[in-house]
Design an enzyme around this catalytic site. Structure first.
Site, PDB file in Angstrom:
ATOM      1  N   LYS A  91       0.837  -1.071  -0.033  1.00 14.24           N
ATOM      2  CA  LYS A  91       0.128   0.133  -0.146  1.00 14.24           C
ATOM      3  C   LYS A  91       0.977   1.172   0.039  1.00 14.24           C
ATOM      4  CE  LYS A  91      -3.817  -2.151   2.166  1.00 14.24           C
ATOM      5  NZ  LYS A  91      -5.002  -2.111   3.220  1.00 14.24           N
ATOM      6  N   TYR A  98     -12.330  -1.743  -3.967  1.00 14.51           N
ATOM      7  CA  TYR A  98     -12.827  -1.817  -2.266  1.00 14.51           C
ATOM      8  C   TYR A  98     -14.531  -1.876  -2.258  1.00 14.51           C
ATOM      9  CZ  TYR A  98      -8.404  -2.011   0.146  1.00 14.51           C
ATOM     10  OH  TYR A  98      -6.988  -2.419   0.395  1.00 14.51           O
ATOM     11  N   PHE A 103     -15.392   3.422   7.218  1.00 14.01           N
ATOM     12  CA  PHE A 103     -13.988   3.676   6.825  1.00 14.01           C
ATOM     13  C   PHE A 103     -13.915   3.885   5.370  1.00 14.01           C
ATOM     14  CE2 PHE A 103     -14.232  -0.893   7.561  1.00 14.01           C
ATOM     15  CZ  PHE A 103     -13.871  -1.348   6.305  1.00 14.01           C
ATOM     16  N   ARG A 113      -2.302 -14.524   4.188  1.00 13.74           N
ATOM     17  CA  ARG A 113      -3.124 -13.464   5.523  1.00 13.74           C
ATOM     18  C   ARG A 113      -2.058 -13.973   6.588  1.00 13.74           C
ATOM     19  NH1 ARG A 113      -7.414 -11.190   4.161  1.00 13.74           N
ATOM     20  NH2 ARG A 113      -8.467 -11.321   6.257  1.00 13.74           N
ATOM     21  N   THR A 127      -5.591  -7.388  10.551  1.00 11.53           N
ATOM     22  CA  THR A 127      -5.798  -6.275   9.932  1.00 11.53           C
ATOM     23  C   THR A 127      -5.493  -5.033  10.574  1.00 11.53           C
ATOM     24  OG1 THR A 127      -7.804  -7.129   8.814  1.00 11.53           O
ATOM     25  CG2 THR A 127      -7.670  -4.751   8.804  1.00 11.53           C
ATOM     26  N   ARG A 144       2.339  -6.799   8.884  1.00 15.70           N
ATOM     27  CA  ARG A 144       1.565  -5.710   9.663  1.00 15.70           C
ATOM     28  C   ARG A 144       2.288  -5.148  11.045  1.00 15.70           C
ATOM     29  NH1 ARG A 144      -4.161  -7.605   7.227  1.00 15.70           N
ATOM     30  NH2 ARG A 144      -4.285  -6.421   5.411  1.00 15.70           N
ATOM     31  N   ASN A 203      -1.962   0.069   6.803  1.00 18.47           N
ATOM     32  CA  ASN A 203      -1.814  -1.208   7.257  1.00 18.47           C
ATOM     33  C   ASN A 203      -0.751  -1.786   6.424  1.00 18.47           C
ATOM     34  OD1 ASN A 203      -3.791  -2.228   5.397  1.00 18.47           O
ATOM     35  ND2 ASN A 203      -4.802  -3.424   6.938  1.00 18.47           N
ATOM     36  N   HIS A 207      -2.146  -5.520   1.619  1.00 21.66           N
ATOM     37  CA  HIS A 207      -3.497  -6.256   1.390  1.00 21.66           C
ATOM     38  C   HIS A 207      -3.353  -7.505   0.845  1.00 21.66           C
ATOM     39  CE1 HIS A 207      -7.691  -6.955  -0.010  1.00 21.66           C
ATOM     40  NE2 HIS A 207      -6.896  -7.449  -0.896  1.00 21.66           N
ATOM     41  N   GLU A 210     -10.096 -10.032  -7.544  1.00 24.43           N
ATOM     42  CA  GLU A 210      -8.969  -8.794  -7.497  1.00 24.43           C
ATOM     43  C   GLU A 210      -7.801  -9.237  -8.363  1.00 24.43           C
ATOM     44  OE1 GLU A 210      -9.742  -8.280  -2.659  1.00 24.43           O
ATOM     45  OE2 GLU A 210      -7.909  -9.353  -3.294  1.00 24.43           O
TER      46      GLU A 210
HETATM   47  P1  CMP Z   1      -7.565  -4.573   3.597  1.00 19.28           P
HETATM   48  O1  CMP Z   1      -6.839  -5.725   3.980  1.00 19.28           O
HETATM   49  O2  CMP Z   1      -6.846  -3.887   2.323  1.00 19.28           O
HETATM   50  O3  CMP Z   1      -9.024  -4.671   3.434  1.00 19.28           O
HETATM   51  C1  CMP Z   1      -9.949  -3.462   3.764  1.00 19.28           C
HETATM   52  C2  CMP Z   1      -9.135  -2.336   4.473  1.00 19.28           C
HETATM   53  O4  CMP Z   1      -9.936  -1.425   4.865  1.00 19.28           O
HETATM   54  C3  CMP Z   1      -8.213  -3.029   5.499  1.00 19.28           C
HETATM   55  O5  CMP Z   1      -7.180  -3.807   4.852  1.00 19.28           O
HETATM   56  C4  CMP Z   1      -7.993  -1.779   6.110  1.00 19.28           C
HETATM   57  O6  CMP Z   1      -6.721  -0.798   5.279  1.00 19.28           O
HETATM   58  C5  CMP Z   1      -9.152  -0.957   6.047  1.00 19.28           C
HETATM   59  N1  CMP Z   1      -9.918  -1.102   7.324  1.00 19.28           N
HETATM   60  C6  CMP Z   1     -10.563  -2.127   7.509  1.00 19.28           C
HETATM   61  N2  CMP Z   1     -11.182  -2.112   8.962  1.00 19.28           N
HETATM   62  C7  CMP Z   1     -11.092  -0.769   9.055  1.00 19.28           C
HETATM   63  C8  CMP Z   1     -11.407   0.171  10.203  1.00 19.28           C
HETATM   64  N3  CMP Z   1     -12.276  -0.295  11.391  1.00 19.28           N
HETATM   65  N4  CMP Z   1     -11.129   1.413  10.258  1.00 19.28           N
HETATM   66  C9  CMP Z   1     -10.232   1.977   9.258  1.00 19.28           C
HETATM   67  N5  CMP Z   1      -9.811   1.082   8.066  1.00 19.28           N
HETATM   68  C10 CMP Z   1     -10.260  -0.223   8.220  1.00 19.28           C
END
Ligand code: CMP
Length: 139
Positions: A11, A51, A59, A87, A93, A104, A114, A117, A128
Site C-alpha cells: 500500500k 474495495y 471507513f 494472510r 488487519t 503488519r 496497514n 493487502h 481482485e
Molecule cells: P485490507 O486488507 O486492504 O481490506 C480492507 C481495508 O480496509 C483494510 O485492509 C484496512 O486498510 C481498512 N480497514 C478495515 N477495517 C477498518 C477500520 N475499522 N477502520 C479503518 N480502516 C479499516
C-alpha cells in the site's frame, strides 16, 4: 489445498516508507512466487471499485482516499495455499493485534494504513486478480 494465486498490494504507506524490498524479501522467503506485478497510482474511482464490497462502511471514504494517495505495488503471488498463507504472513488487519514478525506488525501504522493487502478467499482473489491483470498479462 494445492497451488493457488492471490492478490497482494503493497500500500501507499509502505511504498512511501521504502519497505517494498523488505516486504518482497519476506514473500519470497515464504515460498511465494511473483507471477505478475504493476506499480500503480490509483484514482479514487479505481480504489472505490477495488474495495466496492466495503462501500457504505464508515471507513470507506478514508480508505479509498488513502489508497489513491500515492504509488502502490500490486502483485499476484503463487504458492501452496497462497490465499490463507499470505494472510498469516500479513498478520491481523489491525497492527495492534498482529502477531510478532508479521508484515503488519513490522510495517503498519494503524488499521487503515496497514502496509499490505491480501485477498481474503479464493473467490475474492479471482475478482481482485482480474481487476488489475487482464488474463493476457499473467504468465
Ligand atoms: P485490507 O486488507 O486492504 O481490506 C480492507 C481495508 O480496509 C483494510 O485492509 C484496512 O486498510 C481498512 N480497514 C478495515 N477495517 C477498518 C477500520 N475499522 N477502520 C479503518 N480502516 C479499516
Amino acid at each position: 489445498m494445492g497451488i493457488e494465486r492471490t492478490l497482494t498490494i503493497i500500500k501507499p504507506d509502505a511504498v512511501e516508507a521504502g519497505h517494498v524490498g523488505d516486504i518482497i524479501k519476506i514473500f519470497e522467503a515464504n515460498q511465494f512466487k511473483i507471477v505478475a506485478a504493476r506499480l500503480v497510482s490509483l484514482t479514487k474511482k479505481e480504489a472505490e471499485g477495488f474495495y466496492a464490497v466495503h462501500r457504505g462502511k464508515g471507513f470507506f471514504e478514508s480508505l479509498t482516499h488513502f489508497m489513491s494517495s500515492g504509488r502502490a505495488l500490486v502483485m499476484v503471488l503463487e504458492g501452496e495455499s497462497a490465499v490463507a498463507r499470505l494472510r498469516e504472513v500479513m498478520g491481523a488487519t489491525n497492527p495492534a493485534d498482529a502477531a510478532p514478525g508479521t508484515l503488519r506488525k513490522l510495517y503498519a501504522a494503524n488499521i487503515e494504513r496497514n502496509a499490505v493487502h491480501g485477498s481474503d478467499a479464493p473467490e475474492t482473489a479471482a475478482f481482485e486478480i482480474a481487476y488489475f491483470f487482464p488474463g493476457i498479462e499473467l504468465v
